[in-house]
Scaffold this motif. Structure first.
Motif, short mmCIF file in Angstrom:
data_model
loop_
_atom_site.label_atom_id
_atom_site.label_comp_id
_atom_site.label_asym_id
_atom_site.label_seq_id
_atom_site.Cartn_x
_atom_site.Cartn_y
_atom_site.Cartn_z
N VAL A 66 0.84 -1.20 0.00
CA VAL A 66 0.00 0.00 0.00
C VAL A 66 0.88 1.24 0.00
O VAL A 66 0.68 2.16 -0.80
CB VAL A 66 -0.95 0.01 1.22
CG1 VAL A 66 -1.61 1.37 1.39
CG2 VAL A 66 -2.00 -1.09 1.09
N TRP A 67 1.86 1.30 0.89
CA TRP A 67 2.70 2.50 0.99
C TRP A 67 3.56 2.69 -0.24
O TRP A 67 3.83 3.82 -0.65
CB TRP A 67 3.51 2.49 2.28
CG TRP A 67 2.59 2.77 3.43
CD1 TRP A 67 2.18 1.91 4.40
CD2 TRP A 67 1.91 4.01 3.68
NE1 TRP A 67 1.29 2.54 5.23
CE2 TRP A 67 1.10 3.82 4.82
CE3 TRP A 67 1.89 5.25 3.06
CZ2 TRP A 67 0.31 4.84 5.34
CZ3 TRP A 67 1.10 6.26 3.57
CH2 TRP A 67 0.32 6.05 4.70
N LEU A 68 3.99 1.60 -0.85
CA LEU A 68 4.73 1.72 -2.10
C LEU A 68 3.83 2.34 -3.18
O LEU A 68 4.26 3.25 -3.91
CB LEU A 68 5.24 0.35 -2.55
CG LEU A 68 6.09 0.31 -3.80
CD1 LEU A 68 7.34 1.17 -3.63
CD2 LEU A 68 6.48 -1.12 -4.13
N ALA A 69 2.58 1.90 -3.25
CA ALA A 69 1.63 2.46 -4.22
C ALA A 69 1.34 3.93 -3.91
O ALA A 69 1.18 4.74 -4.83
CB ALA A 69 0.34 1.64 -4.23
N VAL A 70 1.28 4.28 -2.64
CA VAL A 70 1.03 5.68 -2.25
C VAL A 70 2.18 6.56 -2.71
O VAL A 70 1.97 7.62 -3.30
CB VAL A 70 0.81 5.80 -0.73
CG1 VAL A 70 0.87 7.25 -0.28
CG2 VAL A 70 -0.53 5.19 -0.33
N VAL A 71 3.39 6.12 -2.44
CA VAL A 71 4.56 6.91 -2.83
C VAL A 71 4.60 7.09 -4.35
O VAL A 71 4.88 8.18 -4.84
CB VAL A 71 5.87 6.26 -2.31
CG1 VAL A 71 7.10 6.89 -2.92
CG2 VAL A 71 5.93 6.36 -0.79
N ARG A 72 4.29 6.02 -5.07
CA ARG A 72 4.31 6.12 -6.53
C ARG A 72 3.16 6.98 -7.06
O ARG A 72 3.33 7.68 -8.06
CB ARG A 72 4.21 4.72 -7.14
CG ARG A 72 5.46 3.92 -6.98
CD ARG A 72 5.30 2.55 -7.60
NE ARG A 72 6.53 1.80 -7.50
CZ ARG A 72 6.60 0.49 -7.60
NH1 ARG A 72 5.51 -0.23 -7.82
NH2 ARG A 72 7.76 -0.13 -7.50
N GLY A 73 1.99 6.92 -6.43
CA GLY A 73 0.82 7.60 -6.96
C GLY A 73 0.58 9.00 -6.43
O GLY A 73 -0.20 9.75 -7.00
N LEU A 74 1.22 9.35 -5.33
CA LEU A 74 0.97 10.65 -4.70
C LEU A 74 1.17 11.83 -5.65
O LEU A 74 0.36 12.77 -5.63
CB LEU A 74 1.84 10.81 -3.45
CG LEU A 74 1.42 11.91 -2.49
CD1 LEU A 74 0.01 11.69 -1.98
CD2 LEU A 74 2.39 11.98 -1.32
#
Length: 174
Positions: free
Chosen positions: A49-57
């Motif tokens: 989830v946090w990897l996706a957040v960092v990529r998508g932010l």
């Protein structure tokens, strides 16, 4: 400092703002994922989830909608994990899907509730977790689950009924 301001600052490249967002939301996200999966899978999925957040932010257009966006990512990550395991199980690669119990929860009086909650269908369990345990409003639950508000309300109603039935089967009285 608000989440919205932290998101904007993080989008501008300020690492401290991103770190603050993660610090604020790490446990709520992990708790949500944990309530949908067992402990071992929750750790892995939370990291995803946090990897996706960092990529998508950087692409988040409405910084004020960070929380529903975050929980939508968490929901999709949980669904992807469950879907992947289901496919592997159907292909015969997984002999059994044993849920690893959390020893702390086993000692707590609410073990019956946790057991009953985990026995609910995924859609009903998800809506109970988002609404009651993550304390999100119906509108945010609808956005996260990508369903109309009326559907959230009907799922809540069905989930409450199913949970009550499961608890009564285990000897709890309402």
């Amino acid at each position: 400092m608000t989440d919205e301001l932290l998101v904007v600052r993080a989008q501008l490249g300020e690492r401290a703002a991103l770190a603050e967002l993660v610090a604020r939301w790490r446990m709520p996200v992990w708790t949500y994922v944990r309530r949908m999966l067992d402990v071992e899978r929750a750790d892995d999925v939370s990291q995803e989830v946090w990897l996706a957040v960092v990529r998508g932010l950087p692409r988040l257009r409405e910084p004020g909608r960070f929380v529903p966006w975050l929980f939508t990512i968490a929901r999709r990550s949980v669904a992807d994990r469950l879907r992947g395991e289901y496919v592997r199980e159907r292909e015969g690669l997984v002999a059994s899907d044993v849920v690893v119990g959390d020893p702390v929860e086993a000692m707590v009086d609410r073990a019956g509730l946790v057991d009953a909650l985990s026995g609910l269908p995924v859609l009903e369990r998800e809506i109970l977790v988002l609404f009651y345990l993550e304390d999100l409003p119906v509108e945010d639950c609808a956005q996260i689950c990508q369903v109309p508000v009326g559907t959230v309300k009907s799922r809540l109603n069905r989930a409450r009924r199913l949970l009550r039935e499961r608890l009564e089967e285990k000897g709890y009285r309402s």
